[in-house]
Scaffold this motif. Sequence first.
Motif, PDB file in Angstrom:
ATOM      1  N   MET A 205      15.770  25.955  -4.763  1.00 34.53           N
ATOM      2  CA  MET A 205      15.584  24.743  -5.567  1.00 34.53           C
ATOM      3  C   MET A 205      15.203  25.134  -6.987  1.00 34.53           C
ATOM      4  SD  MET A 205      12.070  23.727  -3.698  1.00 34.53           S
ATOM      5  CE  MET A 205      11.907  22.140  -4.490  1.00 34.53           C
ATOM      6  N   TYR A 206      15.377  24.197  -7.878  1.00 31.83           N
ATOM      7  CA  TYR A 206      15.049  24.421  -9.284  1.00 31.83           C
ATOM      8  C   TYR A 206      14.087  23.318  -9.742  1.00 31.83           C
ATOM      9  CZ  TYR A 206      19.258  27.275  -8.997  1.00 31.83           C
ATOM     10  OH  TYR A 206      20.195  28.212  -8.621  1.00 31.83           O
ATOM     11  N   GLU A 224      12.871  18.448 -10.164  1.00 31.02           N
ATOM     12  CA  GLU A 224      13.121  19.194  -8.943  1.00 31.02           C
ATOM     13  C   GLU A 224      14.507  18.879  -8.378  1.00 31.02           C
ATOM     14  OE1 GLU A 224       9.203  19.329  -6.756  1.00 31.02           O
ATOM     15  OE2 GLU A 224      10.552  18.365  -5.344  1.00 31.02           O
ATOM     16  N   ARG A 225      15.268  19.885  -8.036  1.00 32.61           N
ATOM     17  CA  ARG A 225      16.578  19.659  -7.411  1.00 32.61           C
ATOM     18  C   ARG A 225      16.856  20.807  -6.441  1.00 32.61           C
ATOM     19  NH1 ARG A 225      15.974  21.193 -12.498  1.00 32.61           N
ATOM     20  NH2 ARG A 225      17.331  22.827 -13.265  1.00 32.61           N
ATOM     21  N   SER A 226      17.206  20.442  -5.228  1.00 34.33           N
ATOM     22  CA  SER A 226      17.400  21.445  -4.184  1.00 34.33           C
ATOM     23  C   SER A 226      18.873  21.760  -4.006  1.00 34.33           C
ATOM     24  CB  SER A 226      16.864  20.918  -2.850  1.00 34.33           C
ATOM     25  OG  SER A 226      15.482  20.719  -2.930  1.00 34.33           O
ATOM     26  N   ARG A 227      19.112  22.954  -3.540  1.00 34.19           N
ATOM     27  CA  ARG A 227      20.481  23.305  -3.128  1.00 34.19           C
ATOM     28  C   ARG A 227      20.672  22.902  -1.675  1.00 34.19           C
ATOM     29  NH1 ARG A 227      21.492  29.396  -3.702  1.00 34.19           N
ATOM     30  NH2 ARG A 227      23.664  28.814  -3.326  1.00 34.19           N
ATOM     31  N   GLY A 251      11.520  28.904  -5.251  1.00 36.07           N
ATOM     32  CA  GLY A 251      11.425  27.542  -5.783  1.00 36.07           C
ATOM     33  C   GLY A 251      10.049  27.383  -6.375  1.00 36.07           C
ATOM     34  N   TYR A 257      11.039  21.120  -0.783  1.00 35.97           N
ATOM     35  CA  TYR A 257      12.473  21.379  -0.636  1.00 35.97           C
ATOM     36  C   TYR A 257      13.164  20.180   0.046  1.00 35.97           C
ATOM     37  CZ  TYR A 257      16.909  23.009   1.073  1.00 35.97           C
ATOM     38  OH  TYR A 257      18.250  23.084   1.318  1.00 35.97           O
ATOM     39  N   PHE A 261      18.746  16.381  -4.171  1.00 35.02           N
ATOM     40  CA  PHE A 261      19.805  17.392  -4.141  1.00 35.02           C
ATOM     41  C   PHE A 261      20.655  17.356  -5.410  1.00 35.02           C
ATOM     42  CE2 PHE A 261      19.374  17.302   0.626  1.00 35.02           C
ATOM     43  CZ  PHE A 261      19.048  18.645   0.757  1.00 35.02           C
ATOM     44  N   ALA A 265      19.682  15.560  -9.315  1.00 36.70           N
ATOM     45  CA  ALA A 265      18.458  15.323  -8.541  1.00 36.70           C
ATOM     46  C   ALA A 265      18.540  13.997  -7.784  1.00 36.70           C
ATOM     47  CB  ALA A 265      17.230  15.374  -9.449  1.00 36.70           C
TER      48      ALA A 265
END
Length: 498
Positions: A205-206, A224-227, A251, A257, A261, A265
Amino acid sequence: MWNETLLNEIDITGPAPESEPARQFYYMKKCREWADAEKERCGRPLTYLAETLGCQMNAKDSEKMTAILEYIGYVPGGEHEKKDGKSIDADFVLYNTCTVRENANQKIYGHLGFLKNQKEKHPSMKIALCGCMMQEEDEIEKIKKSYPFVNLVFGTFNIYKLAELLYEEIRSNKRVIDVWDKAKDIVEDLPGKRVYSFKTGVNIMYGCNNFCSYCIVPYVRGRERSRRPEDIIAEIRDLVSDGVTEVMLLGQNVNSYGKTFGAEAVPNPDADSAAFADLLRKVNEIEGLRRIRFMTSHPKDLSDELIDAMATCDKVCDHLHLPLQSGSSDILRKMNRKYDKESYLSLVDKIRARVPDIALTTDIIVGFPGETEEDFAETLDVVDRVGYDSAYTFIYSKRTGTPAARYPDEVPDDVVKDRFDRLLSLIHDKSESIFASRVGKTYEALIEEINDHDPSMVTARLSNNALVHLPGDSSLIGKYVDVVLKESRGFYYIGEKV
Ligand code: 5AD
Ligand code: SF4
């Protein structure tokens, strides 16, 4: 997944493709064409020097960028230690910056002063700055005005565009500054270069949504954005087939997490507190993988499911980094940490009950505005009660734009310094006795490298993250061996293969 055949198929005679990662493949190839001509002209390959400040995220970003540079044709080099000091004549110098504390920024300006001088002797040197500090408008203004010899400036959201930006600089022969204020897309399928062949970080995640009142990270790394789990698993499977046996899932706060996504986001309606634990379980099933680490966990949302996954997944290492920041509930509230001293301590008890041998490490800030001697005593009390294997200690640094920068009652420097020294000495005493308590026991260790000081020794890491030095040679690198700990030297061990 990245593969060189895909890149070779890209046609660079026409315009650049619009879609990613094809567009970056196109520019990497364009730059390679230029680098080949330069190589011919100079009679040697072009060299690069990459310096990374800050956290594991930056280290991972640098792995991605150096891979792009190497694909273009740059080779590591261009730094020379001489009797009268260091000199740099690299053709490309990359500084991946950090801005979490003010002194990190000062360091960069110090380096730039030195580089200006070096560039005067090697005018073809290209200097690039990227990373967190470049997300700050004031810093960009300063660089624009006072550092005209810097060729490329970009931020945290577009590092994958390094080849495109470099190509623009080569083509226009003008400085290129391209800093985005938020993520536009997540581009992953680019080459990767690992510092170690057998272990690497994997972004899961970023960004960060926590807005701790002292911290600049949410402003420079965005929301926050997850893979997607399937993308993460596919990447790890590929890494394992390429020789990786240890991964560090990265992350800013891995415990959240799966809440959003993709680059936009987008909120995930199915998000639940078990998402990270579920991911760990899936990663644990990957055949050929031996060790899983993760960084960083926020205590406010470390779930029971995660503790259960740590206790039951055999590949998850016996180490948890659990930033405390302060032991005072009052200061924690002002820091917007959303837990208090008691809940932190009961979380530690809960973890220790399920994973008895776990090594805990932490981050602590000293001198947050308004911190009294009583508040500080609470921090010492938590350190004493938890017993950390090691702790990163920081003097509070005021970051413009964060809420805490406007808080009253700054703590005088001499008081901060005195508290910092007292904290360090308690941390040392505690970790010394924890380290000593393991002497005589045998642990599995992953041999990482030849010892820096003694070439007849190798340096290995235990599951609990402690380092052990033992006799050995380069044939052991990347192997797992059982090591008996013979002696504790405070922060590391001397051991022997059994
Ligand atoms: N001052 C001092 N330390 C800080 N950290 C983050 N922001 C600041 C600041 N403004 C520390 C925290 C965090 C670590 C990565 O850096 O302890 O966990
Ligand atoms: Fe900063 Fe807090 Fe986010 Fe960590 S969790 S990056 S300290 S805002």
